[in-house]
Design an enzyme around this catalytic site. Structure first.
Site, PDB file in Angstrom:
ATOM      1  CG  ASP A 150     -18.161  64.321  11.820  1.00 33.15           C
ATOM      2  OD1 ASP A 150     -18.090  63.166  11.360  1.00 33.15           O
ATOM      3  OD2 ASP A 150     -18.965  65.165  11.436  1.00 33.15           O
ATOM      4  CG  ASP A 192     -18.873  62.740   5.449  1.00 31.21           C
ATOM      5  OD1 ASP A 192     -18.557  61.570   5.734  1.00 31.21           O
ATOM      6  OD2 ASP A 192     -18.486  63.312   4.431  1.00 31.21           O
TER       7      ASP A 192
END
Ligand code: XBP
Ligand code: MG
Length: 250
Positions: free
Chosen positions: A9, A11
């Site tokens: 991922d 953020d």
């Protein structure tokens, strides 16, 4: 099944981007368009329930402002999001968002061990490019075989679509990968795709539920700066390294 790839991922995982990156970029976009909207830290924490910048703007308009015409909201969200992305990539280019502890080390260890790397994120692809270029280094986009980002899939996290798309591009089974996430929406997406998942929390997500995670940590840790274990086991280690990942995967 032996470990073949790591899927990250962006953020909150590669860098802590929300409070001091995306949030001020949204506020700069609102100001540039003459809107008196201001997302403070607390309100932004509520709005993070919705992934995707355009979707988050729509959620704000529909849930926190007087009723507006749907078509106007659609166009407004798209226009504001374009401006916001410009501000965000400018913030990133200034070096405002460093990588989280252990991220660079684990990426370099994984490459040295021949593990394949991929990204699965809700954020806009321009934001990924900017963060990799300015926080990891020029040319590091090529470290990632697959960059699955933003509107490339119809449904954003917590839907598993972005991870399923990344697995398809990698031509790998979920069981031969490990995902790295930071939020409840994120782990729902990665586990929804059947991918074993490690969570590193941040200020906005440390109260989220992470049932099914391989482990929940403060961060990936460094040999001289131990990670704080919040859930699961590090098998006696103080930080996440390739050896531990391979053990988790077998
Ligand atoms: C986090 C998100 C994104 C960002 C804002 O993505 O939900 O929407 O908050 O970026 P992830 P955009 O944790 O999956 O990396 O405005 O480009 O959506
Ligand atoms: Mg995230």
């Amino acid at each position: 099944m032996s470990l073949k790839a790591l899927i990250f991922d962006v953020d909150g995982t590669l860098a802590d981007t929300e409070r001091d990156g995306h949030r001020p970029a949204f506020n700069l976009a609102f100001a540039e368009q003459g809107l008196d909207w201001h997302w403070d830290e607390a309100l932004y924490g509520e709005l993070l329930a919705v992934t995707g910048g355009k979707e988050r703007i729509k959620y704000y308009v529909e849930s926190f402002l007087p009723p507006q015409r749907p078509q106007h909201v659609q166009t407004l969200a798209a226009d504001l999001h374009r401006i916001k992305t410009r501000h965000y990539t400018e913030l990133v280019a200034k070096g405002a968002l460093p990588l989280r502890p252990g991220v660079r080390r684990l990426l370099e260890e994984a490459r040295a061990a021949g593990l394949r790397l991929a990204i699965a994120t809700t954020t806009n692809p321009d934001n990924v490019t900017a963060l990799l270029r300015h926080s990891l280094g020029e040319g590091t986009e090529s470290w990632f075989e697959v960059i699955a980002a933003g509107d490339i899939v119809p449904a954003k996290k917590p839907a598993p679509d972005i991870y399923l798309w990344a697995l398809k591009q990698l031509k790998l089974d979920a069981a031969s990968c490990i995902a790295f996430e930071d939020s409840a929406n994120g782990i729902k997406a990665s586990l929804g795709a059947g991918i074993p998942t490690i969570v590193t929390v941040n200020g906005y997500t440390d109260q989220d539920a992470f049932d099914g995670a391989l482990a929940v940590l403060s961060d990936l840790g460094e040999p001289d700066v131990p990670a704080q274990l919040l859930q699961g086991s590090l098998n006696g280690k103080t930080h996440v390294d390739v050896d531990l990942l391979k053990r988790w995967s077998n």
